[in-house]
Design an enzyme around this catalytic site. Sequence first.
Site, PDB file in Angstrom:
ATOM      1  CD  GLU A   1      -2.357   1.019   2.933  1.00 52.44           C
ATOM      2  OE1 GLU A   1      -2.251  -0.054   3.567  1.00 52.44           O
ATOM      3  OE2 GLU A   1      -2.980   1.998   3.351  1.00 52.44           O
TER       4      GLU A   1
ATOM      5  CG  ASP B   1       0.127   1.017   6.071  1.00 52.69           C
ATOM      6  OD1 ASP B   1       1.090   0.250   5.873  1.00 52.69           O
ATOM      7  OD2 ASP B   1       0.065   2.177   5.632  1.00 52.69           O
TER       8      ASP B   1
ATOM      9  CG  ASP C   1      -4.051   2.487   8.619  1.00 52.44           C
ATOM     10  OD1 ASP C   1      -4.405   1.682   7.734  1.00 52.44           O
ATOM     11  OD2 ASP C   1      -3.332   3.465   8.390  1.00 52.44           O
TER      12      ASP C   1
ATOM     13  CG  ASP D   1      -7.344   4.725   4.950  1.00 51.76           C
ATOM     14  OD1 ASP D   1      -8.602   4.655   4.999  1.00 51.76           O
ATOM     15  OD2 ASP D   1      -6.713   5.787   4.852  1.00 51.76           O
TER      16      ASP D   1
END
Length: 687
Positions: free
Chosen positions: A437, A510, A512, A514
């Site tokens: 990403e 990641d 998180d 997103d």
Amino acid sequence: MADKQQNYSADQIQVLKGLEPVRKRPGMYIGTTDVRGLHHLIWEVLDNAIDEAMAGHCDRIMVVINEDGSATVADNGRGIPVDKHKVTGVSALETVLTVLHAGGKFGGDESGYKVSGGLHGVGVSVVNALSKRILAEVRRDGKVHSQEYKMGVAQGEIEVTGETKSTGTAITFWPDPKVFETIVFDAQTILTRLRQQAYLTKGVTICFEDRRPGAHEGVVAGDASFKYQFYFEGGVKSYVDHLNLNKEPICDVIYIEHEVPEAKIEIALQYSQSYNENVITFANNIHTLEGGMHLTGFKSALTRSLNNYARNKGFLKEKDLNMTNEDVREGLTAVISVKLADPQFEGQTKSKLGNPEIRSAVEAVFNEKLSEYLEENPNEGKIIVGKGMLASRARLASRAARDTVLRKGALEGMTLPGKLADCTTRDPGKSEIYIVEGDSAGGSAKQGRDRYTQAILPLRGKILNVEQARLDRMLGNNEIKALIIALGTGIGETFDIARLRYNRIVIMTDADVDGAHIRTLLLTLFFRYFKPLIEAGYVYIAQPPLYKISKGKTSEYAFTDEAKENILKDWGVEVKTEEETAVEDEEDEAAEEAAEDAATETGEKEDKEKKVVKQRVSIQRYKGHGEMNPDQLWETTMDPERRTMLKVSIADAELADSVFDTLMGSEVLPRRKFIQTHAKKVKNLDI
Ligand code: 0RA
């Protein structure tokens, strides 16, 4: 009840012998001894309660994870009989708990169907064999009857331990830590299952409570427990409502319930603006992931009745071709549930219904009922046929468009995308591709990798949501195009697994929200268009660390919050809140300065050395891979010798595909949820 006997009686030796194979080869009975197998124990006991509900004797089931980590499944059914059988001299309760596959012999059978799993319907005795302790409580005939077991062996007779006006069965079990890799139940896994079972057993209330201390603290002040309750009056119809929550339906839910000698058939379906199909099938409440005869019957009846209707009403003219199976499934959400006497489960994961008589039964019932519905609801009929005919025209047009794209060579291996940092080996067996990403993480990965075997493809931003796009539009999306070209397989009708360039495809997003979203989008893409890659076990999810904990020159990585706590404990560090740490830091600094001053003043060297040894622990939380330098990324996440990766299964990908949004999106945060639906309206109450 204490440990009364040290020496086994003849009866007990019999029981031990009977259950011995289960303890020797747990995998044969519950599949695995990892976290999946652990949950299998709950499903097994739950199935029995569901059976009691389906036989019409119980309308409330409760699943509790107790404070000490044990699990209780309780129902308000008739209660398993506790009196001794005239011939065997053993109670039904003890038989169910100690004899393999005994459950069925005692099942309530008034409906004419003995509906029990078959797949995981191995019986509660298996749970008993794999638990270090079981407590069975039966409420029946005004009394509470209790009996305790250890590793499958009764610790005495059934005792009357109280009086009651109610009836029911409650089984509490403590999984044996010597058998299972972990004995920690996962609330989310259980909730997903309970929700599904509640949809399939309409009118039954299923409650869940997690009483483990601290398991969910901090979300609702002062209340660490976690409660959920499911009740769906509409059964599979409510399920379709739920699956379409984030879509735009174009017609009502069509609901069919019918009983034939071969089976009880329940079908709900609805079309939405989406282009994809989502058809979920069950046999005897078991999710038949690989489909089977019920699905085949459903598909052929759907195509046949919609084409017949379209011809009869003149929507399809003589010159027009029939709509194909694919055309009539565009934008379709459906749940098919059949209950039959003797289900045959086949396929790789034993999740494909094999009974041939079910195909013709479902086909006949669905064909008749759907045709009836279309005749009676001409408006809906027109909308549905319109959708199929549009799909049919789009298919022809998009095939032409795609052929052009393909002819231009956009997808051929000639031109690998510029941002792909390919590996040097050309042997797919040795090659891996990391889908990363963002450009900064891509940079770290490119520098940290093993160039010979590891390729890096950075994706910028969010990839197109394939749920909302047809194949021809997807091919216009640069991120997806880059991925497909890199993989080398082609897509859709041109897909060929033999041309795959990497035998390991690693999704590295990641830690998180997103990242989770991008991971879901990628999984959805793989599920919809590259299923064989998942089936072959080629798709993985990278597991980067969440924290780096350092003290002086030593540092360790922690991949979970629990691991972080353990490292801190090992290092003798008290865990403090950030504020406390900040205050302490100031105090420390003040003390340090004072000590240094004192050292210089008095020249006491010893004092100073002590100060140097007492170093502060720093905890670094990694939010994205970009924060890690190339070496760190290599040693934690990419080095084949040290990394751990999750292999994606079809079940994972399907979950991402169908329930991620609705389940994770809206319902995880509120810790107390009472969810119920009634025939016409969906109500979600927050308490
Ligand atoms: C056999 C006979 C009867 C009840 C049950 C089994 C039964 C089994 C389970 C397992 C979990 N919950 C259960 N509830 C009931 C009752 C027969 C009778 O009362 O006539």
